[in-house]
Scaffold this active site. Structure first.
Site, PDB file in Angstrom:
ATOM      1  N   SER A 146      -0.408   1.550   2.509  1.00 32.07           N
ATOM      2  CA  SER A 146      -1.444   2.648   1.859  1.00 32.07           C
ATOM      3  C   SER A 146      -1.633   3.915   2.506  1.00 32.07           C
ATOM      4  O   SER A 146      -2.042   5.049   2.098  1.00 32.07           O
ATOM      5  CB  SER A 146      -3.475   2.397   3.297  1.00 32.07           C
ATOM      6  OG  SER A 146      -2.976   2.370   4.647  1.00 32.07           O
ATOM      7  N   SER A 147      -0.342   4.216   3.475  1.00 35.16           N
ATOM      8  CA  SER A 147      -0.758   5.772   3.390  1.00 35.16           C
ATOM      9  C   SER A 147       0.054   6.485   2.495  1.00 35.16           C
ATOM     10  O   SER A 147      -0.537   7.818   1.674  1.00 35.16           O
ATOM     11  CB  SER A 147       0.391   6.488   5.233  1.00 35.16           C
ATOM     12  OG  SER A 147       1.305   6.047   4.395  1.00 35.16           O
ATOM     13  N   ASP A 204       7.728   4.387   0.039  1.00 33.44           N
ATOM     14  CA  ASP A 204       6.739   3.604  -0.153  1.00 33.44           C
ATOM     15  C   ASP A 204       5.998   5.525  -0.712  1.00 33.44           C
ATOM     16  O   ASP A 204       5.686   4.270  -1.453  1.00 33.44           O
ATOM     17  CB  ASP A 204       5.823   4.485   1.224  1.00 33.44           C
ATOM     18  CG  ASP A 204       6.126   3.246   2.607  1.00 33.44           C
ATOM     19  OD1 ASP A 204       7.118   2.489   2.194  1.00 33.44           O
ATOM     20  OD2 ASP A 204       5.451   2.987   3.083  1.00 33.44           O
TER      21      ASP A 204
HETATM   22  N1  LIG Z   1      -7.432   4.597   1.907  1.00 28.38           N
HETATM   23  C1  LIG Z   1      -7.631   5.811   3.442  1.00 28.38           C
HETATM   24  N2  LIG Z   1      -8.814   6.225   3.855  1.00 28.38           N
HETATM   25  C2  LIG Z   1      -7.897   7.115   4.385  1.00 28.38           C
HETATM   26  N3  LIG Z   1      -6.902   7.279   5.166  1.00 28.38           N
HETATM   27  C3  LIG Z   1      -5.821   6.444   5.006  1.00 28.38           C
HETATM   28  C4  LIG Z   1      -6.673   5.828   3.749  1.00 28.38           C
HETATM   29  N4  LIG Z   1      -5.565   5.042   4.040  1.00 28.38           N
HETATM   30  C5  LIG Z   1      -4.510   5.105   4.606  1.00 28.38           C
HETATM   31  N5  LIG Z   1      -4.681   6.133   5.368  1.00 28.38           N
HETATM   32  C6  LIG Z   1      -4.629   6.732   6.240  1.00 28.38           C
HETATM   33  O1  LIG Z   1      -2.915   6.206   6.681  1.00 28.38           O
HETATM   34  C7  LIG Z   1      -3.073   5.430   8.040  1.00 28.38           C
HETATM   35  C8  LIG Z   1      -2.234   4.193   8.134  1.00 28.38           C
HETATM   36  O2  LIG Z   1      -1.290   4.396   7.514  1.00 28.38           O
HETATM   37  P1  LIG Z   1       0.242   3.816   7.896  1.00 28.38           P
HETATM   38  O3  LIG Z   1       0.300   3.868   9.450  1.00 28.38           O
HETATM   39  O4  LIG Z   1       1.261   4.837   7.278  1.00 28.38           O
HETATM   40  O5  LIG Z   1       0.175   2.333   7.705  1.00 28.38           O
HETATM   41  P2  LIG Z   1       0.122   1.973   5.757  1.00 28.38           P
HETATM   42  O6  LIG Z   1       0.967   3.190   5.080  1.00 28.38           O
HETATM   43  O7  LIG Z   1       1.511   0.768   6.545  1.00 28.38           O
HETATM   44  O8  LIG Z   1      -0.791   1.155   5.963  1.00 28.38           O
HETATM   45  C9  LIG Z   1      -4.045   5.354   8.353  1.00 28.38           C
HETATM   46  O9  LIG Z   1      -5.034   5.474   9.926  1.00 28.38           O
HETATM   47  C10 LIG Z   1      -5.342   6.878   7.574  1.00 28.38           C
HETATM   48  O10 LIG Z   1      -4.399   8.432   8.700  1.00 28.38           O
HETATM   49  C1  LIG Z   2       9.281   1.856   8.909  1.00 21.97           C
HETATM   50  C2  LIG Z   2       9.307   3.038   7.555  1.00 21.97           C
HETATM   51  O1  LIG Z   2      10.691   2.464   6.810  1.00 21.97           O
HETATM   52  C3  LIG Z   2       9.054   1.957   5.924  1.00 21.97           C
HETATM   53  C4  LIG Z   2       6.947   2.575   6.526  1.00 21.97           C
HETATM   54  O2  LIG Z   2       5.906   1.568   6.107  1.00 21.97           O
HETATM   55  P1  LIG Z   2       4.178   1.337   6.166  1.00 21.97           P
HETATM   56  O3  LIG Z   2       3.798   3.152   6.713  1.00 21.97           O
HETATM   57  O4  LIG Z   2       3.975   0.604   7.946  1.00 21.97           O
HETATM   58  O5  LIG Z   2       3.548   0.765   4.954  1.00 21.97           O
HETATM   59  C5  LIG Z   2       9.004   4.193   7.160  1.00 21.97           C
HETATM   60  C6  LIG Z   2       9.412   5.239   6.313  1.00 21.97           C
HETATM   61  O6  LIG Z   2      10.527   4.204   5.793  1.00 21.97           O
HETATM   62  O7  LIG Z   2       8.936   5.970   6.222  1.00 21.97           O
HETATM   63 MG   LIG Z   3       2.629   4.924   5.700  1.00 19.74          MG
END
Ligand SMILES: Nc1ncnc2c1ncn2[C@@H]1O[C@H](COP(=O)(O)OP(=O)(O)O)[C@@H](O)[C@H]1O
Ligand SMILES: C[C@@](O)(CCOP(=O)(O)O)CC(=O)O
Ligand SMILES: [Mg+2]
Length: 387
Positions: A146-147, A204
């Site tokens: 999602s990030s 990502d």
């Molecule tokens: N739609 C969104 N609105 C606001 N912040 C977001 C959104 N999507 C992602 N984020 C940010 O990204 C973080 C999650 O990223 P991360 O820990 O890398 O997990 P992932 O990338 O797997 O979802 C959230 O805590 C927030 O700070």
């Molecule tokens: C753990 C990692 O390989 C992927 C992280 O993915 P996510 O933010 O957990 O969706 C970190 C990266 O490649 O930047």
């Molecule tokens: Mg992420």
């Protein structure tokens, strides 16, 4: 004129974490998106604020542009065509702008996303008033990227309304950027990811920008072309975790045990290359597909073992592994681990009844299951309204 951008989430089939340390990884876009709408106020609206609205979460953050200018005085003159890392001073200034928004303690994870927004916005549009609205089909902080989807959709929307990108404003519906624009989006999104992950590999944001299935190593992507039907069950353990902390934890382990961890990362590299080779090689019949699926299952088990060596598994992940193993199905975590989402390969010849039973078992444990389309579209934009 309003621009809407969307960017997909992703699954990592092999190589998460090790990819941060230079190993190969394989990832695919999924058909769940984050959407960003961006609009500048008309002169009649006489608005002098920058607004960031997280619609699903019912949160809206507003900064008077004068305040941003005061705190971030060097952001007015930057060229959108050359992506820039956030300096230590700018990071501190952004932290103060975010802090004054009093984000509730139970949503403190959002600080990283809001900070990335402020950096990307002010770097590309300086102190121009605007409203950005975000919605997402992705669970936040669960390993589905999602990030990166947020950073890619934000960068795309911001660049679409900048002078750095030439686009067809009359085009109806979703449109794709050209190669050099995609590259620019990807570079800015990487800068946003840095603010969220600390030390991202870039896989990502790259798969979210370009879509499809990719092999990725040290910033270089190779597109994977396949005619193999690949079906993955995605189970969200709903255990919250933070990619930044998990990535930092693996790096600390690598400092403590450099030789052992180098061997682990090398093993992951070999696994990812084999996964890519299997997926890419042409399939002729059901027998060939079954053979490939069996190999992939074994490689998923090996991947999971190595992720456990890195210290990023979790009791909830082990629970999904045990549950799916009862049906002879293979499971590995995806993304940063520590909770979040896991993948289970669903072989082509597996009956629908068994799939339903596995899902029922997993949901009885409190997990959430979904089957997403894999290897689809990357980032796209669309325009609406008159300028
Ligand atoms: N739609 C969104 N609105 C606001 N912040 C977001 C959104 N999507 C992602 N984020 C940010 O990204 C973080 C999650 O990223 P991360 O820990 O890398 O997990 P992932 O990338 O797997 O979802 C959230 O805590 C927030 O700070
Ligand atoms: C753990 C990692 O390989 C992927 C992280 O993915 P996510 O933010 O957990 O969706 C970190 C990266 O490649 O930047
Ligand atoms: Mg992420």
């Amino acid at each position: 004129m309003e621009v809407r951008a969307r960017a997909p989430g992703k699954i990592i089939l092999a190589g998460e974490h090790a990819v941060v340390h230079g190993s190969t990884a394989v990832a695919a876009a999924i058909d769940l998106y984050t959407y960003v709408s961006l609009r500048f106020p008309t002169p009649e609206e006489n608005d002098d604020a920058l607004i960031f609205h997280l619609k699903d979460l019912d949160l809206e953050f507003t900064w008077p542009v004068g305040k941003i200018k005061e705190v971030l005085p060097d952001q007015g003159s930057h060229a959108a065509s050359s992506p820039l890392s956030c300096s230590f001073e700018a990071t501190k200034a952004i932290a103060s702008l975010v802090e004054e928004q009093n984000i509730p303690e139970d949503k403190i994870g959002l600080v990283a996303g809001v900070s990335a927004f402020l950096w990307l916005y002010t770097s590309i549009h300086g102190y121009k008033p605007a409203k950005a609205v975000v919605t997402s089909e992705l669970p936040l902080g669960s390993g589905l990227g999602s990030s990166a989807a947020l950073c890619v959709a934000l960068s795309a929307a911001l660049l679409a309304l900048s002078d750095s990108v030439k686009l067809d404003f009359s085009h109806q519906g979703w449109q794709v950027f050209g190669d050099s624009e995609l590259e620019l989006v990807n570079k800015w999104a990487f800068e946003g990811e840095k603010m969220i992950h600390g030390k991202p590999s870039g896989i990502d944001n790259t798969v979210s920008t370009y879509g499809n299935m990719i092999k990725f190593r040290s910033g270089e992507l190779t597109r994977i072309r396949t005619n193999m039907p690949l079906k993955m069950l995605i189970t969200n353990t709903k255990v919250g975790r933070n990619t930044k902390a998990l990535v930092a934890g693996v790096s600390e382990r690598a400092v403590r045990h450099p030789s052992a961890m180098t061997s682990v990362f090398n093993a992951v590299d070999s696994i990812s290359k084999e996964v890519a080779d299997i997926i890419q090689s042409p399939v002729s019949d059901d027998l060939a597909i079954t053979e490939k699926e069996e190999k992939l299952e074994e490689l998923m088990e090996m991947s999971q073992g190595l992720l456990q060596c890195m210290g990023v598994s979790h009791a909830s992940i082990e629970n999904v592994i045990r549950t799916t193993l009862k049906y002879k199905l293979s499971t590995k975590l995806t993304g940063a681990g520590g909770g979040g989402c896991v993948l289970t390969l669903l072989p082509t010849l597996l009956s629908g009844t068994v799939v339903d039973k596995v899902i029922a078992d997993l949901e009885a444990c409190g997990f959430q299951c979904l089957i997403a389309g894999i290897g689809g579209r990357g980032m796209e934009i669309s325009f609406s309204g008159s300028s």
